[in-house]
Design an enzyme around this catalytic site. Structure first.
Site, short mmCIF file in Angstrom:
data_model
loop_
_atom_site.label_atom_id
_atom_site.label_comp_id
_atom_site.label_asym_id
_atom_site.label_seq_id
_atom_site.Cartn_x
_atom_site.Cartn_y
_atom_site.Cartn_z
N GLU A 121 11.39 23.06 11.98
CA GLU A 121 11.99 22.64 10.84
C GLU A 121 11.31 21.85 10.11
O GLU A 121 12.33 21.08 8.86
CB GLU A 121 13.42 22.98 10.92
N CYS A 142 14.03 24.33 20.26
CA CYS A 142 14.44 22.83 20.94
C CYS A 142 15.67 23.18 22.06
O CYS A 142 15.85 23.76 22.44
CB CYS A 142 14.05 21.75 20.58
N ILE A 162 9.94 16.52 20.07
CA ILE A 162 11.00 15.92 20.07
C ILE A 162 11.57 15.91 22.27
O ILE A 162 12.35 16.67 21.76
CB ILE A 162 11.62 15.78 18.82
N ARG A 163 10.79 14.92 23.18
CA ARG A 163 11.96 15.27 23.94
C ARG A 163 12.04 16.35 24.11
O ARG A 163 12.68 17.31 24.44
CB ARG A 163 13.19 14.35 23.94
N HIS A 186 9.35 22.58 16.82
CA HIS A 186 10.40 21.58 15.88
C HIS A 186 10.21 21.44 14.50
O HIS A 186 9.73 21.81 13.59
CB HIS A 186 11.25 20.72 15.40
N GLU A 196 20.88 17.56 20.78
CA GLU A 196 21.04 17.24 21.79
C GLU A 196 21.93 18.36 23.23
O GLU A 196 23.26 19.08 22.04
CB GLU A 196 21.83 15.99 22.27
#
Lengths: 193, 305
Positions: A174, A79, A135-136, A172, A48
């Site tokens: 990873e 991200c 993701i977002r 991502h 986040e």
């Protein structure tokens, strides 16, 4: 042999360490700024961005990362890491580290139900498309003259950029078994030393 | 030939894959998810460094004292919180209440907690979480329960603990139980896996996977009774990957300070100097309840199976 640091204040830093170790690269978890001198490059992981930026300030990483980035130290943000490295964010918060000359839009695709995976092409990466997990995810909406766009998705959104020793991806790598992005970053580190 | 397969796969954009659903939980790791009941509380949580918020009408300690049936929150309140923050917003649906879950998905929440804190709608069946695009987190007391939820499609697991008590004892019990069972399975002879799956009432494939990897296939947080920075650090040292704090923040004396302190203690859970520093001057934590003197029908953790 390069040693790659992974900023381990919050987020999926363990997945980055595993992705590096899978291709034989030593990974070191970094929790305090003084540990940066032990590594040849740094990954700022997914997580986040608000939380990560806060913890970066609490543990006083901001100035040392800026100095190191300007000094040619390789840094890669994925991200949330891309958001952290930006010069400016569309929604003005959190306060990014201004390492790269890019303007970034957070949560550019919508909420979690809009998160997706897709095959993308990355400049300089051999052996076909790369399965990218968003993701977002953020996107880069504007780049400075020294920034090279290395990947766009079908709708034209910029999802990977490079500026000399600095690399940022909206997705991502990873979270998949494909370590080609990690190898690309390791090569950047090798070339810089 | 290989090139042909690859070009076919191009443009294959997919949403709601397992990687995308369980991946969001990966991003929350090392973080604190805080219960909030208003947009203002959500902002306080975000500013304190929460990695997500749980939007609900009443925190568990109030649900406990008010009694009655606890349901999904009012959509107006959930929308207000979604608009107030940019971190992920979670919300709770009753166990087995798949229409509440459909509603929450339509509202755009980022994660649904199928939660024992609300009054169960189905005492036999949990929601079939594979049916949804939005990912789910579910509570558990032991590994069997965790694996049944994952089998139903949960993309993240948390211990149940005993919500609204400010007493960490049940969260510790549940975390030790889950993590202890994982260690046992990891080291057992592979011939014992089927009998173990039978005893745990868990899907065999998931038991076999744990035998191989030594960990749950999804992210595992602690919840239920965490009230102080050292409670959070305790759970992290036991081996969970992050914490939910329910009543512990906004039922404490100084919510802002408490929120900040718990976030720092969760990141630096192995550093007693930092935990000592952040625990200083916090005022009173939330009032606690002794779980041992609590009648079983008042224990939320026994809801669901």
């Amino acid at each position: 042999m390069v040693r790659v640091g992974v900023l381990a204040v919050q987020g999926d830093f363990t997945e980055h360490s595993h992705a590096l170790e899978r291709v034989g690269i030593e990974a070191v978890e970094i929790r305090l700024p003084e540990q940066l001198s032990d590594v040849d490059g740094l990954i700022i992981p997914g997580g986040e961005s608000t939380t990560i930026v806060q913890l970066i300030d609490i543990y006083k990483f901001r100035d040392s990362l800026k100095v190191k980035a300007d000094d040619g130290f390789p840094i890669w943000g994925t991200c949330a890491g891309m958001i952290v490295m930006a010069s400016e964010l569309i929604d003005k918060r959190p306060e990014p580290l201004k390492l790269m000359d890019i303007i970034v839009n957070r949560n550019a695709f919508g909420r979690q139900v809009d998160s997706f995976e897709a095959d993308i092409k990355v400049d300089g990466m051999a052996d076909g498309p790369f399965r990218a997990v968003f993701i977002r995810a953020p996107i880069v909406v504007k780049v400075g003259v020294n920034v090279e766009i290395i990947s766009k998705i079908d709708n034209g959104n910029v999802v990977a950029v490079r500026q000399g020793n600095l690399l940022a991806t909206a997705f991502h790598p990873e979270l998949t078994d494909d370590s080609r992005m990690h190898l690309l970053f390791a090569k950047m580190i090798e070339d810089s030393t | 030939m290989a090139t042909d397969t690859k070009s076919e796969k191009q443009n294959s954009t997919e949403t709601a894959t397992w990687r995308v659903k369980s991946g969001l939980a990966q991003m929350l790791k090392g973080g604190v998810i805080m219960d909030v009941v208003t947009p203002d509380q959500a902002k306080i949580a975000e500013d304190a460094g929460a990695c997500a918020v749980m939007a609900l009408e009443r925190v568990p300690s109030d649900i406990r004292s008010d009694g009655g049936v606890a349901r999904m929150s009012d959509p107006t309140m959930i929308r207000g919180i979604i608009e107030a923050v940019t971190i992920p917003v979670m919300a709770k649906a009753r166990i087995g209440h798949f229409v509440e879950a459909q509603t929450l998905q339509a509202l755009g929440v980022d994660y649904i907690d199928e939660s024992e804190v609300l009054t169960p709608a189905d005492e036999n069946n949990h929601i079939n979480k594979h049916d949804f695009k939005v990912p789910f987190v579910c509570g558990c007391r032991n590994l069997g329960e965790a694996l049944r939820r994952i089998g139903e499609g949960a993309a993240m697991i948390r211990t149940k603990g005993e919500a609204g008590t400010g007493n960490v004892v049940e969260a510790v019990r549940h975390a030790r139980s889950v993590l202890g069972e994982i260690t046992r399975i990891q080291h057992m002879d592979s011939a014992e896996l089927m009998a173990t799956a039978r005893d745990l009432k868990a899907p065999y494939e998931l038991v076999a996977e744990i035998h191989k990897t030594g960990k749950l296939p999804v992210v595992n947080f602690a919840a239920g009774g965490i009230a102080t920075p050292s409670d959070a650090a305790l759970m992290m040292q036991l081996g969970v990957e992050g914490v939910f704090v329910g009543s512990g923040i906004f039922k404490s004396n100084k919510p802002q300070l408490m929120a900040n302190a718990i976030v720092k203690a969760t990141t630096h859970y192995e550093d007693p100097d930092i935990i000592a520093e952040v625990s200083t001057g916090l005022g009173d934590a939330m009032p606690g309840l002794d779980v041992r003197t609590m009648p079983e029908e008042e224990q939320l953790a026994t809801r669901g199976w």
